[in-house]
Design a protein around this motif. Structure first.
Motif, mmCIF file in Angstrom:
data_model
loop_
_atom_site.group_PDB
_atom_site.id
_atom_site.type_symbol
_atom_site.label_atom_id
_atom_site.label_comp_id
_atom_site.label_asym_id
_atom_site.label_seq_id
_atom_site.Cartn_x
_atom_site.Cartn_y
_atom_site.Cartn_z
ATOM 1 N N ILE A 192 0.841 -1.196 0.000
ATOM 2 C CA ILE A 192 0.000 0.000 0.000
ATOM 3 C C ILE A 192 0.872 1.242 0.000
ATOM 4 N N ALA A 193 1.935 1.217 0.783
ATOM 5 C CA ALA A 193 2.846 2.359 0.837
ATOM 6 C C ALA A 193 3.514 2.591 -0.516
ATOM 7 N N SER A 194 3.793 1.522 -1.249
ATOM 8 C CA SER A 194 4.389 1.661 -2.575
ATOM 9 C C SER A 194 3.439 2.396 -3.510
ATOM 10 N N TYR A 195 2.158 2.067 -3.441
ATOM 11 C CA TYR A 195 1.166 2.769 -4.263
ATOM 12 C C TYR A 195 1.040 4.227 -3.823
ATOM 13 N N ARG A 196 0.940 4.444 -2.519
ATOM 14 C CA ARG A 196 0.786 5.828 -2.035
ATOM 15 C C ARG A 196 1.960 6.698 -2.483
ATOM 16 N N SER A 197 3.156 6.150 -2.400
ATOM 17 C CA SER A 197 4.344 6.907 -2.783
ATOM 18 C C SER A 197 4.380 7.195 -4.280
ATOM 19 N N ALA A 198 3.722 6.336 -5.054
ATOM 20 C CA ALA A 198 3.771 6.492 -6.518
ATOM 21 C C ALA A 198 2.897 7.631 -7.018
ATOM 22 N N PHE A 199 1.800 7.921 -6.339
ATOM 23 C CA PHE A 199 0.827 8.891 -6.845
ATOM 24 C C PHE A 199 1.258 10.337 -6.568
ATOM 25 N N ILE A 200 2.430 10.694 -7.032
ATOM 26 C CA ILE A 200 2.964 12.025 -6.728
ATOM 27 C C ILE A 200 2.340 13.121 -7.590
ATOM 28 N N ASN A 201 1.699 12.751 -8.699
ATOM 29 C CA ASN A 201 1.095 13.747 -9.580
ATOM 30 C C ASN A 201 -0.425 13.748 -9.521
ATOM 31 N N ALA A 202 -0.980 12.987 -8.588
ATOM 32 C CA ALA A 202 -2.437 12.932 -8.465
ATOM 33 C C ALA A 202 -2.994 14.295 -8.057
ATOM 34 N N ARG A 203 -4.180 14.605 -8.562
ATOM 35 C CA ARG A 203 -4.840 15.866 -8.185
ATOM 36 C C ARG A 203 -5.125 15.878 -6.689
ATOM 37 N N SER A 204 -5.563 14.737 -6.163
ATOM 38 C CA SER A 204 -5.753 14.573 -4.717
ATOM 39 C C SER A 204 -5.540 13.112 -4.382
ATOM 40 N N LEU A 205 -5.098 12.842 -3.159
ATOM 41 C CA LEU A 205 -4.880 11.472 -2.699
ATOM 42 C C LEU A 205 -5.477 11.323 -1.309
ATOM 43 N N THR A 206 -6.445 10.429 -1.188
ATOM 44 C CA THR A 206 -7.080 10.125 0.093
ATOM 45 C C THR A 206 -6.740 8.690 0.459
ATOM 46 N N SER A 207 -6.220 8.478 1.663
ATOM 47 C CA SER A 207 -5.835 7.141 2.097
ATOM 48 C C SER A 207 -6.517 6.822 3.424
ATOM 49 N N ARG A 208 -7.141 5.663 3.491
ATOM 50 C CA ARG A 208 -7.849 5.248 4.697
ATOM 51 C C ARG A 208 -7.545 3.786 5.024
ATOM 52 N N ILE A 209 -7.516 3.468 6.324
ATOM 53 C CA ILE A 209 -7.334 2.094 6.800
ATOM 54 C C ILE A 209 -8.594 1.663 7.531
ATOM 55 N N ILE A 210 -9.106 0.492 7.194
ATOM 56 C CA ILE A 210 -10.276 -0.039 7.887
ATOM 57 C C ILE A 210 -9.798 -0.860 9.080
ATOM 58 N N SER A 211 -10.070 -0.378 10.269
ATOM 59 C CA SER A 211 -9.598 -1.014 11.501
ATOM 60 C C SER A 211 -10.173 -2.419 11.649
ATOM 61 N N GLY A 212 -9.299 -3.372 11.997
ATOM 62 C CA GLY A 212 -9.724 -4.739 12.263
ATOM 63 C C GLY A 212 -10.099 -5.546 11.046
ATOM 64 N N ALA A 213 -10.010 -4.962 9.851
ATOM 65 C CA ALA A 213 -10.455 -5.659 8.642
ATOM 66 C C ALA A 213 -9.364 -6.568 8.087
ATOM 67 N N ASP A 214 -9.786 -7.675 7.458
ATOM 68 C CA ASP A 214 -8.856 -8.518 6.726
ATOM 69 C C ASP A 214 -8.951 -8.184 5.240
ATOM 70 N N HIS A 215 -8.220 -8.913 4.425
ATOM 71 C CA HIS A 215 -8.160 -8.606 2.999
ATOM 72 C C HIS A 215 -9.528 -8.673 2.332
ATOM 73 N N ALA A 216 -10.305 -9.676 2.692
ATOM 74 C CA ALA A 216 -11.587 -9.912 2.030
ATOM 75 C C ALA A 216 -12.758 -9.161 2.653
ATOM 76 N N LEU A 217 -12.498 -8.352 3.682
ATOM 77 C CA LEU A 217 -13.585 -7.678 4.415
ATOM 78 C C LEU A 217 -14.632 -8.710 4.850
ATOM 79 N N SER A 218 -14.177 -9.681 5.632
ATOM 80 C CA SER A 218 -15.014 -10.836 5.971
ATOM 81 C C SER A 218 -16.176 -10.531 6.902
ATOM 82 N N THR A 219 -16.108 -9.441 7.654
ATOM 83 C CA THR A 219 -17.172 -9.148 8.614
ATOM 84 C C THR A 219 -18.126 -8.084 8.073
#
Length: 242
Positions: A192-219
């Protein structure tokens, strides 16, 4: 809001999709599901975003749903062609503003969505736990890629100079949303950090983490949290563009 089934021709085959659109929809939004997923997971989100005044397209990539028998043979190139064909089908809708198209990709679909931005105009890009793959073995079936090697690759920061998806992300100039899961065992925080670091020319960048979530959003709680983040971001993007 109306829904209609569509057939998308790609190479010598057809893949199935579902269009959800209001009468006044102008922006278009394309959904790219993850590996071993399907459009079913995206349909409710498409309905909600469609209600904001947009035309949404969900579809099943080859190797999934009705074409599951092909899963051992499809390559990343095949599925990118699926995504491009679906994009073109969406852009051909008579209500679509070709300058107002967004793409939402999850995991493998997020990886393909990033690459798609170099081949088609994209104004808004939403990536949930976007996967990362080595550029090598592009024509090797996705099913056959070395999972241990992928896990190691994603566990370290990757430079945009060394990865096609990240290089494309570096050149993207639209708005970006990146959503990660706190307890993701497939796409770790380094990827995720690799992607965030790459978007240096984006008009805007919003990054969020879903607490307690796994990859598949199982709950249900994780699913609800993602739905709320995605809908809120697109509401801001779509209404802000009018």
């Amino acid at each position: 809001m109306q829904t209609s089934k569509v057939e998308i021709e790609v190479d010598t085959q057809r893949i199935m999709g579902t269009l959800a659109s209001p009468d006044t929809g102008v922006p278009g939004v394309l959904f790219l599901h993850g590996w071993a997923g399907s459009q079913e997971r995206d349909l409710q989100r498409a309905r909600e975003i469609s209600a904001l005044g947009s035309v949404c397209l969900t579809f099943d990539m080859r190797g999934h749903a009705e074409t599951l028998s092909q899963q051992r043979y499809v390559t990343r190139g095949d599925n990118l062609n699926d995504a491009l064909a679906a994009y073109d089908a969406l852009a051909a809708h008579p209500s679509i503003d070709p300058n107002s198209i967004g793409v939402i990709g999850s995991s493998y679909g997020g990886y393909l969505a990033a690459i798609l931005t170099s081949l088609r105009p994209v104004r808004w890009l939403a990536l949930r736990v976007p996967a990362l793959y080595r550029d090598a073995d592009w024509d090797v079936p996705k099913f056959s890629l070395d999972r241990k090697d992928l896990a190691e690759y994603r566990s370290s920061i990757v430079s945009a100079n060394d990865n096609k998806a990240l290089d494309v992300s570096r050149r993207f100039r639209g708005d970006v949303l990146i959503v990660s899961s706190e307890n993701d065992d497939l796409v770790p925080h380094a990827a995720i950090a690799s992607y965030r670091s790459a978007f240096i020319n984006a008009r805007s960048l919003t990054s969020r983490i879903i607490s307690g979530a796994d990859h598949a959003l199982s709950t249900p709680e994780s699913q609800k949290a993602y739905d709320s983040l995605l809908l809120g971001w697109f509401r801001e993007m779509i209404l802000g563009a009018r």
